[in-house]
Design a protein around this motif. Structure first.
Motif, mmCIF file in Angstrom:
data_model
loop_
_atom_site.group_PDB
_atom_site.id
_atom_site.type_symbol
_atom_site.label_atom_id
_atom_site.label_comp_id
_atom_site.label_asym_id
_atom_site.label_seq_id
_atom_site.Cartn_x
_atom_site.Cartn_y
_atom_site.Cartn_z
ATOM 1 N N ALA A 74 -21.360 -33.399 -20.136
ATOM 2 C CA ALA A 74 -20.183 -33.775 -19.356
ATOM 3 C C ALA A 74 -19.702 -32.515 -18.641
ATOM 4 O O ALA A 74 -19.582 -31.457 -19.252
ATOM 5 C CB ALA A 74 -19.097 -34.321 -20.275
ATOM 6 N N THR A 75 -19.491 -32.616 -17.356
ATOM 7 C CA THR A 75 -19.057 -31.449 -16.574
ATOM 8 C C THR A 75 -17.627 -31.607 -16.077
ATOM 9 O O THR A 75 -17.126 -30.735 -15.393
ATOM 10 C CB THR A 75 -20.003 -31.226 -15.374
ATOM 11 N N GLY A 76 -17.000 -32.707 -16.419
ATOM 12 C CA GLY A 76 -15.625 -32.982 -16.028
ATOM 13 C C GLY A 76 -15.271 -34.403 -16.407
ATOM 14 O O GLY A 76 -16.094 -35.132 -16.969
ATOM 15 N N ALA A 77 -14.058 -34.796 -16.090
ATOM 16 C CA ALA A 77 -13.609 -36.144 -16.430
ATOM 17 C C ALA A 77 -14.433 -37.214 -15.717
ATOM 18 O O ALA A 77 -14.633 -38.299 -16.253
ATOM 19 C CB ALA A 77 -12.134 -36.298 -16.082
ATOM 20 N N GLN A 106 -21.477 -37.666 -9.971
ATOM 21 C CA GLN A 106 -20.024 -37.610 -9.865
ATOM 22 C C GLN A 106 -19.480 -38.998 -9.570
ATOM 23 O O GLN A 106 -20.043 -39.730 -8.759
ATOM 24 C CB GLN A 106 -19.606 -36.653 -8.746
ATOM 25 N N LYS A 107 -18.397 -39.324 -10.240
ATOM 26 C CA LYS A 107 -17.735 -40.600 -9.988
ATOM 27 C C LYS A 107 -16.733 -40.362 -8.863
ATOM 28 O O LYS A 107 -15.762 -39.642 -9.026
ATOM 29 C CB LYS A 107 -17.033 -41.104 -11.245
ATOM 30 N N ARG A 108 -17.028 -40.948 -7.720
ATOM 31 C CA ARG A 108 -16.159 -40.820 -6.548
ATOM 32 C C ARG A 108 -15.572 -42.187 -6.222
ATOM 33 O O ARG A 108 -15.820 -43.152 -6.948
ATOM 34 C CB ARG A 108 -16.935 -40.235 -5.377
ATOM 35 N N SER A 109 -14.853 -42.288 -5.142
ATOM 36 C CA SER A 109 -14.137 -43.530 -4.821
ATOM 37 C C SER A 109 -15.050 -44.755 -4.766
ATOM 38 O O SER A 109 -14.638 -45.855 -5.106
ATOM 39 C CB SER A 109 -13.368 -43.383 -3.513
ATOM 40 N N GLY A 110 -16.282 -44.592 -4.362
ATOM 41 C CA GLY A 110 -17.201 -45.722 -4.272
ATOM 42 C C GLY A 110 -18.030 -45.942 -5.518
ATOM 43 O O GLY A 110 -18.890 -46.807 -5.546
ATOM 44 N N GLY A 111 -17.814 -45.168 -6.559
ATOM 45 C CA GLY A 111 -18.600 -45.268 -7.793
ATOM 46 C C GLY A 111 -19.394 -43.991 -8.035
ATOM 47 O O GLY A 111 -19.138 -42.957 -7.424
ATOM 48 N N TRP A 112 -20.358 -44.074 -8.908
ATOM 49 C CA TRP A 112 -21.177 -42.915 -9.264
ATOM 50 C C TRP A 112 -22.180 -42.593 -8.147
ATOM 51 O O TRP A 112 -22.838 -43.490 -7.631
ATOM 52 C CB TRP A 112 -21.965 -43.184 -10.536
ATOM 53 N N VAL A 113 -22.288 -41.307 -7.795
ATOM 54 C CA VAL A 113 -23.282 -40.842 -6.833
ATOM 55 C C VAL A 113 -23.901 -39.545 -7.336
ATOM 56 O O VAL A 113 -23.272 -38.764 -8.041
ATOM 57 C CB VAL A 113 -22.688 -40.616 -5.414
ATOM 58 N N ASN A 114 -25.144 -39.334 -6.951
ATOM 59 C CA ASN A 114 -25.853 -38.108 -7.273
ATOM 60 C C ASN A 114 -25.562 -37.109 -6.158
ATOM 61 O O ASN A 114 -25.847 -37.374 -4.999
ATOM 62 C CB ASN A 114 -27.355 -38.407 -7.366
ATOM 63 N N SER A 115 -24.973 -35.973 -6.521
ATOM 64 C CA SER A 115 -24.616 -34.982 -5.505
ATOM 65 C C SER A 115 -25.512 -33.747 -5.525
ATOM 66 O O SER A 115 -25.514 -32.962 -4.581
ATOM 67 C CB SER A 115 -23.153 -34.546 -5.672
ATOM 68 N N PHE A 116 -26.303 -33.579 -6.599
ATOM 69 C CA PHE A 116 -27.162 -32.406 -6.711
ATOM 70 C C PHE A 116 -28.318 -32.735 -7.641
ATOM 71 O O PHE A 116 -28.141 -33.400 -8.660
ATOM 72 C CB PHE A 116 -26.383 -31.214 -7.284
ATOM 73 N N SER A 117 -29.493 -32.243 -7.296
ATOM 74 C CA SER A 117 -30.654 -32.385 -8.167
ATOM 75 C C SER A 117 -31.537 -31.157 -8.037
ATOM 76 O O SER A 117 -31.703 -30.625 -6.940
ATOM 77 C CB SER A 117 -31.461 -33.640 -7.801
ATOM 78 N N GLN A 118 -32.055 -30.699 -9.163
ATOM 79 C CA GLN A 118 -33.030 -29.612 -9.141
ATOM 80 C C GLN A 118 -34.239 -30.064 -9.937
ATOM 81 O O GLN A 118 -34.114 -30.473 -11.087
ATOM 82 C CB GLN A 118 -32.471 -28.322 -9.731
ATOM 83 N N ASP A 119 -35.412 -29.995 -9.300
ATOM 84 C CA ASP A 119 -36.676 -30.376 -9.920
ATOM 85 C C ASP A 119 -37.526 -29.124 -10.109
ATOM 86 O O ASP A 119 -37.845 -28.447 -9.119
ATOM 87 C CB ASP A 119 -37.433 -31.366 -9.035
ATOM 88 N N THR A 120 -37.887 -28.847 -11.347
ATOM 89 C CA THR A 120 -38.674 -27.662 -11.667
ATOM 90 C C THR A 120 -40.017 -28.100 -12.236
ATOM 91 O O THR A 120 -40.055 -28.761 -13.278
ATOM 92 C CB THR A 120 -37.939 -26.790 -12.705
ATOM 93 N N PRO A 121 -41.118 -27.745 -11.574
ATOM 94 C CA PRO A 121 -42.427 -28.120 -12.108
ATOM 95 C C PRO A 121 -42.648 -27.463 -13.468
ATOM 96 O O PRO A 121 -42.322 -26.291 -13.667
ATOM 97 C CB PRO A 121 -43.418 -27.557 -11.097
ATOM 98 N N LEU A 122 -43.178 -28.223 -14.411
ATOM 99 C CA LEU A 122 -43.493 -27.675 -15.722
ATOM 100 C C LEU A 122 -44.879 -27.054 -15.617
ATOM 101 O O LEU A 122 -45.889 -27.747 -15.523
ATOM 102 C CB LEU A 122 -43.473 -28.790 -16.774
ATOM 103 N N THR A 123 -44.907 -25.725 -15.597
ATOM 104 C CA THR A 123 -46.173 -25.000 -15.409
ATOM 105 C C THR A 123 -46.682 -24.357 -16.696
ATOM 106 O O THR A 123 -47.850 -23.979 -16.755
ATOM 107 C CB THR A 123 -45.999 -23.876 -14.368
#
Length: 128
Positions: A74-77, A106-123
Motif C-alpha cells: 500500500a502506497t497511500g489511502a 491509483q484510485k482516481r475519480s474514474g476508478g483504479w488506473v495504472n499510472s506507472f509500470s517497470q518491467d525488468t527482465p529476469l536474467t
C-alpha cells in the motif's frame, strides 16, 4: 485504505485485465486501465500510454502468460504497488520470457488506473 489482502486481490484482477488485453489485442481495454499520465520503464526505454496501447494496433502481442510471486505494498489511502513475476510467451515465438514487474495503481475519480509500470527482465545476473 483497503486491507492488504483485498488490495492485492483488487490490483491483481486489474493487472490480469491488462495482460488479457495483450492476449486479445484489445487496445481499448488496455487504454481504459491506464492513466493519461501513464509511464512505463521497459528494457528498451520509456513509454507513455499511447505507446503501450499502440503495441496492440496490429493485434495480440502475448499468446500465453502466468503471473506468480505476487506481492502488494500500500502506497497511500488510494494507491498500491503490485509486484510480481510474469512468465509469458510472445505471439509467434516458441521461448517463454520472464519479467519482474512493478505496477503502481491509483484510485482516481474514474476508478483504479495504472499510472506507472517497470518491467525488468529476469536474467540471473547479479546487481553490479
Amino acid at each position: 485504505m483497503e486491507k492488504k489482502a483485498n488490495l492485492q486481490e483488487t490490483l491483481l484482477a486489474l493487472e490480469t485485465q491488462v495482460w488479457n488485453a495483450l492476449v486479445t489485442g484489445d487496445g481499448d481495454a488496455d487504454g481504459a486501465l491506464l492513466s493519461e499520465d501513464f509511464i512505463g520503464v521497459y528494457p528498451d526505454g520509456f513509454a507513455g500510454k499511447d505507446a503501450h496501447t499502440g503495441q496492440l494496433d496490429s493485434g495480440a502481442t502475448v499468446a500465453e502468460y502466468r503471473l506468480s510471486n505476487v506481492q502488494v505494498r500500500a502506497t497511500g489511502a488510494d494507491s498500491g504497488l503490485l509486484i510480481y513475476r510474469a512468465d509469458y510467451l510472445r505471439v509467434g515465438k516458441s521461448d517463454w520470457e520472464v519479467m519482474l514487474v512493478s505496477s503502481l495503481w491509483q484510485k482516481r475519480s474514474g476508478g483504479w488506473v495504472n499510472s506507472f509500470s517497470q518491467d525488468t527482465p529476469l536474467t540471473g545476473e547479479g546487481v553490479p
